[in-house]
Write an enzyme that holds these catalytic residues in place. Structure first.
Site, PDB file in Angstrom:
ATOM      1  N   CYS A   1       0.814  -1.211   0.000  1.00 41.56           N
ATOM      2  CA  CYS A   1       0.000   0.000   0.000  1.00 41.56           C
ATOM      3  C   CYS A   1       0.850   1.265   0.000  1.00 41.56           C
ATOM      4  O   CYS A   1       1.704   1.443   0.877  1.00 41.56           O
ATOM      5  CB  CYS A   1      -0.910  -0.007   1.233  1.00 41.56           C
ATOM      6  SG  CYS A   1      -1.821   1.526   1.491  1.00 41.56           S
TER       7      CYS A   1
ATOM      8  N   TYR B   1      -5.448   6.495  -9.038  1.00 41.90           N
ATOM      9  CA  TYR B   1      -6.660   5.756  -8.680  1.00 41.90           C
ATOM     10  C   TYR B   1      -7.871   6.304  -9.428  1.00 41.90           C
ATOM     11  O   TYR B   1      -8.763   5.547  -9.835  1.00 41.90           O
ATOM     12  CB  TYR B   1      -6.897   5.826  -7.170  1.00 41.90           C
ATOM     13  CG  TYR B   1      -5.952   4.976  -6.368  1.00 41.90           C
ATOM     14  CD1 TYR B   1      -6.292   3.681  -5.981  1.00 41.90           C
ATOM     15  CD2 TYR B   1      -4.703   5.451  -5.998  1.00 41.90           C
ATOM     16  CE1 TYR B   1      -5.416   2.891  -5.254  1.00 41.90           C
ATOM     17  CE2 TYR B   1      -3.817   4.671  -5.270  1.00 41.90           C
ATOM     18  CZ  TYR B   1      -4.183   3.387  -4.901  1.00 41.90           C
ATOM     19  OH  TYR B   1      -3.306   2.601  -4.185  1.00 41.90           O
TER      20      TYR B   1
ATOM     21  N   THR C   1      -8.391   0.279   6.872  1.00 44.37           N
ATOM     22  CA  THR C   1      -7.279   0.732   6.049  1.00 44.37           C
ATOM     23  C   THR C   1      -5.943   0.689   6.780  1.00 44.37           C
ATOM     24  O   THR C   1      -5.882   0.748   8.004  1.00 44.37           O
ATOM     25  CB  THR C   1      -7.524   2.173   5.563  1.00 44.37           C
ATOM     26  OG1 THR C   1      -7.612   3.057   6.693  1.00 44.37           O
ATOM     27  CG2 THR C   1      -8.819   2.276   4.761  1.00 44.37           C
TER      28      THR C   1
ATOM     29  N   TRP D   1      -7.633  -6.292   5.766  1.00 40.02           N
ATOM     30  CA  TRP D   1      -6.281  -6.814   5.640  1.00 40.02           C
ATOM     31  C   TRP D   1      -6.073  -7.925   6.679  1.00 40.02           C
ATOM     32  O   TRP D   1      -6.608  -7.870   7.780  1.00 40.02           O
ATOM     33  CB  TRP D   1      -5.264  -5.706   5.885  1.00 40.02           C
ATOM     34  CG  TRP D   1      -5.298  -4.606   4.886  1.00 40.02           C
ATOM     35  CD1 TRP D   1      -6.072  -3.480   4.932  1.00 40.02           C
ATOM     36  CD2 TRP D   1      -4.521  -4.508   3.689  1.00 40.02           C
ATOM     37  NE1 TRP D   1      -5.824  -2.682   3.837  1.00 40.02           N
ATOM     38  CE2 TRP D   1      -4.876  -3.279   3.054  1.00 40.02           C
ATOM     39  CE3 TRP D   1      -3.555  -5.314   3.086  1.00 40.02           C
ATOM     40  CZ2 TRP D   1      -4.304  -2.867   1.862  1.00 40.02           C
ATOM     41  CZ3 TRP D   1      -2.979  -4.894   1.901  1.00 40.02           C
ATOM     42  CH2 TRP D   1      -3.355  -3.688   1.301  1.00 40.02           C
TER      43      TRP D   1
END
Length: 329
Positions: A41, A172, A108, A74
């Site tokens: 990430c 993105y 996140t 995650w």
């Protein structure tokens, strides 16, 4: 206004801060918190770089999620038994639910978790790195650089906001656009900003001032992923980073600076994007290329002057458990 196929990032994060005076209820304390990242990430990569540069490894431990995740969160699938060895959890989601049982937003990285309670403190990626510089100063290593100097903060934030809108988030916007119009708008904004950055960096080694700052960290994590992911996967294909001479040299300069390239795992980066984003890459096939060998070639940026760490020094080697594979391995 009706949806025009534009990608909209949810920027509502847990805004609590870990501070020297503990004003939000979370005082800076060595060993109390765990920074959770994923090598894949770019937002989490910022935190791992700043932690390295400032030498906070001994006071702020780091948990590593694997490169892929499902819609729930995650996971710690890289660890024995699939559990983080410090937090004892399988999914980062558990730390969010420990604090907010009905947490409605995305789980996140980076996130910082309070180890004693197992509760997430913050996932505000932008504030996390600033606070590592400003609030954790008592625990910085000797020779740590000043990444967010007061006299340059306005300029750092001005440059970094342009980079965020058009580059960090811009890739993105292009990759997740669901209309031709939205994609082309993001594409044009991205490359216009990359051209602007090339002009800015043609005559100076770093983005703001003559040393590495927070602004360079924020740009680097997108540039280092550009050819491996964004050029093809997100259709940002006017040219590769390796075909933009100034930015390619700038990125290599940072990559070869201790604290930057030694946080990068290209295998995990590619696996994340090409496996997780099935709406973009339905087969889940991960590309073998591009070659990584160019990252270690001479960049010539020393001729522009500048002092990477100012009056400070480079960080030492990463802790053994945090080292990434050598390029090409």
């Amino acid at each position: 206004m009706p949806d025009q196929g534009e990608f909209k990032r949810d920027t509502n994060y847990i805004s609590d801060r870990i501070t020297a005076d503990g004003r939000d209820g979370w005082p800076v304390e060595p060993g109390r918190y765990r920074l959770v990242i994923a090598r894949a990430c770019p937002w989490a990569n910022r935190a791992s770089i700043v932690r390295r540069l400032l030498g906070l490894e001994e006071v702020l431990s780091m948990g590593l999620c694997g490169p892929t995740h499902d819609e729930r969160s995650w996971t710690f699938d890289l660890d024995p038994g699939g559990r983080d060895p410090v937090l004892g959890i399988e999914r980062l989601q558990e730390a969010f639910f420990a604090r907010y049982p009905d947490y409605p937003r995305g789980i996140t990285v980076p996130s910082i978790v309070d180890v004693p309670s197992g509760q997430v403190v913050t996932n505000d990626f932008k504030q996390i790195t600033v606070d590592l510089s400003l609030e954790w100063g008592a625990y910085h290593r000797d020779g740590a650089p000043e990444l967010y100097p007061e006299k340059l903060r306005d300029e750092i934030e001005d440059v970094a906001e342009k980079v965020f809108q058009d580059v960090n988030n811009g890739v993105y916007k292009a990759g997740f656009a669901t209309s031709q119009e939205a994609y082309e708008e993001a594409y044009r904004a991205l490359f216009a900003r990359l051209d602007w950055l090339s002009e800015r960096l043609a005559g100076q080694r770093y983005l703001v001032g003559d040393t590495i700052t927070e602004a360079d960290v924020r740009l680097f994590t997108t540039l280092v992923r550009f050819d491996a992911v964004y050029h093809g996967h997100f259709k940002c294909n006017r040219e590769k980073l390796a075909e933009m001479p100034v930015l390619w040299a700038y990125a290599r300069d940072l990559f070869q600076t201790p604290g930057f390239g030694d946080t990068i795992d290209f295998g995990q980066i590619k696996e994340h994007y090409y496996v997780v984003h099935r709406n973009v890459n339905p087969t889940g096939i991960v590309p073998v290329g591009p070659s990584e060998s160019g990252w270690l070639t001479p960049h010539g940026r020393e001729e522009l002057g500048g002092r990477p760490f100012g009056d400070g020094t480079p960080p030492g080697l990463p802790p053994v458990g945090e080292r990434v594979p050598a390029l090409g391995s």
